[in-house]
Design a protein around this motif. Sequence first.
Motif, PDB file in Angstrom:
ATOM      1  N   ILE A 161     -74.380  61.815  19.399  1.00  0.00           N
ATOM      2  CA  ILE A 161     -75.451  62.593  20.035  1.00  0.00           C
ATOM      3  C   ILE A 161     -74.865  63.679  20.920  1.00  0.00           C
ATOM      4  N   ARG A 162     -73.861  63.322  21.720  1.00  0.00           N
ATOM      5  CA  ARG A 162     -73.282  64.300  22.658  1.00  0.00           C
ATOM      6  C   ARG A 162     -72.641  65.478  21.933  1.00  0.00           C
ATOM      7  N   LEU A 163     -72.142  65.233  20.723  1.00  0.00           N
ATOM      8  CA  LEU A 163     -71.528  66.316  19.952  1.00  0.00           C
ATOM      9  C   LEU A 163     -72.559  67.114  19.156  1.00  0.00           C
ATOM     10  N   GLY A 164     -73.833  66.743  19.269  1.00  0.00           N
ATOM     11  CA  GLY A 164     -74.888  67.567  18.684  1.00  0.00           C
ATOM     12  C   GLY A 164     -75.469  67.099  17.375  1.00  0.00           C
ATOM     13  N   ASP A 190     -62.171  70.284   6.192  1.00  0.00           N
ATOM     14  CA  ASP A 190     -61.901  68.857   6.221  1.00  0.00           C
ATOM     15  C   ASP A 190     -60.948  68.551   7.358  1.00  0.00           C
ATOM     16  N   MET A 191     -61.513  68.378   8.570  1.00  0.00           N
ATOM     17  CA  MET A 191     -60.688  68.140   9.745  1.00  0.00           C
ATOM     18  C   MET A 191     -60.493  66.652   9.931  1.00  0.00           C
ATOM     19  N   ALA A 192     -59.502  66.292  10.708  1.00  0.00           N
ATOM     20  CA  ALA A 192     -59.206  64.880  10.957  1.00  0.00           C
ATOM     21  C   ALA A 192     -60.329  64.232  11.718  1.00  0.00           C
ATOM     22  N   ASP A 193     -60.529  62.964  11.466  1.00  0.00           N
ATOM     23  CA  ASP A 193     -61.582  62.236  12.161  1.00  0.00           C
ATOM     24  C   ASP A 193     -61.248  62.132  13.638  1.00  0.00           C
ATOM     25  N   PRO A 196     -63.861  66.319  15.366  1.00  0.00           N
ATOM     26  CA  PRO A 196     -63.572  66.736  16.742  1.00  0.00           C
ATOM     27  C   PRO A 196     -64.569  67.772  17.248  1.00  0.00           C
ATOM     28  N   PRO A 197     -64.647  67.929  18.576  1.00  0.00           N
ATOM     29  CA  PRO A 197     -65.504  68.987  19.134  1.00  0.00           C
ATOM     30  C   PRO A 197     -65.112  70.349  18.571  1.00  0.00           C
ATOM     31  N   GLY A 198     -66.105  71.186  18.338  1.00  0.00           N
ATOM     32  CA  GLY A 198     -65.838  72.506  17.792  1.00  0.00           C
ATOM     33  C   GLY A 198     -65.922  72.581  16.286  1.00  0.00           C
TER      34      GLY A 198
END
Length: 384
Positions: free
Chosen positions: A357-360, A380-383, A370-372
């Motif tokens: 939720i906090r990350l939108g 495909d970014m790392a978890d 990750p944030p951003g």
Amino acid sequence: MAASLQSVLCCFNLQNPNKTLEISPSKTPIRCSKSNLPLKTRSWSQKSHLFSNETASFNRLGCVSAKTLSTISVGKTDYEFSDGAAEVELRLQLGGRNIQSSKDIVVDVDESSLTVKVHSTGSLITLMRVNRLYEKIKPAETIWYIDEDQLVLNLKKRDTDLKWPDILETWQSLSTGALQLLQGTSIYIIGDSTEVNKYVARELAVGLGYTPLSTSDLLETFAQQTIESWLLAEGANSVAEGEAAILESLSSHVRTVVATLGGQHGAAGRADKWQHLYSGFTVWVSKSESTDEASAKEEARRIVQDGSQGYSNADVVVKLGGWDSNHAQTVAQACLSALKQLIISDKKLPGKKSLYIRLGCRGDWPNIKPPGWDPSSGADMADA
């Protein structure tokens, strides 16, 4: 209990595909010793409760059957219960039963059930039978002793961090205990029937002290028309889009139980509308077409693994052999039991929902990026 509800089946998806529930059918002899804990008095009377202790495990889908009643008692027995850091203590009244020695008492226990019988006036009487303890214990470490006119049992908890509201799993103990597990996370009731979703959500909200909400009521208030007239005027896609917008506005709320729209016009039935449903724990209440318990389990497993319906994204599946609004609390109890097992299997889930939720609510559940991270980039970014 209505016959149609005795075939309630609760299924839940484990977030870790490699985790399974463990069950040991072996019975364990009881040792005698002594202990002391602050006690709460209970009254044990002949009463029907929901679940049996029959559990099956799959890699991704665990199923809990509720074909039989969880507790059977003979007559009425007063008992006192207390919860300690590592153990729970149960005191049963023996007064008036002419117990001569410990040989007159039979205690049978495994990790999820307990039976106490006494030899009295030439008969073997069941003093208490609990087919489903509130949570699992370490049966090999169970001790009991006689203290004047009481039988005292000390049961070692498998999970020492979990506080037990009572010795057995009931509507009262589940609704009380769920608060520490949910940590304020909201619950969404999904499924083909808007009516069923509303009844179950209302019962859950009352039991938990959460706020009951209904997307159909909110949509009708906003649109100033009924869902039926909206469907006729603009079609199912428009209604689904409208509910998705409502779900987005509710996704940041805590301590709510939300009843969603059923049918093809509901957002939950569409896999591309789940972005904000992932913010809470989702419970799919579904009427089973199966005529027996084994078939119902297979039906639930097949649907979830197939993933062809949006509903298959649900954290918990509750299969019903029939529906009667007078027994909505029974279904709500099934939901809480399955949610309890789900969260105990991974206690980080409420915190993970909060982070999502906090990350939108970006749709990256359960592998939160990750944030951003930009959902539209397709990177495909790392978890996290």
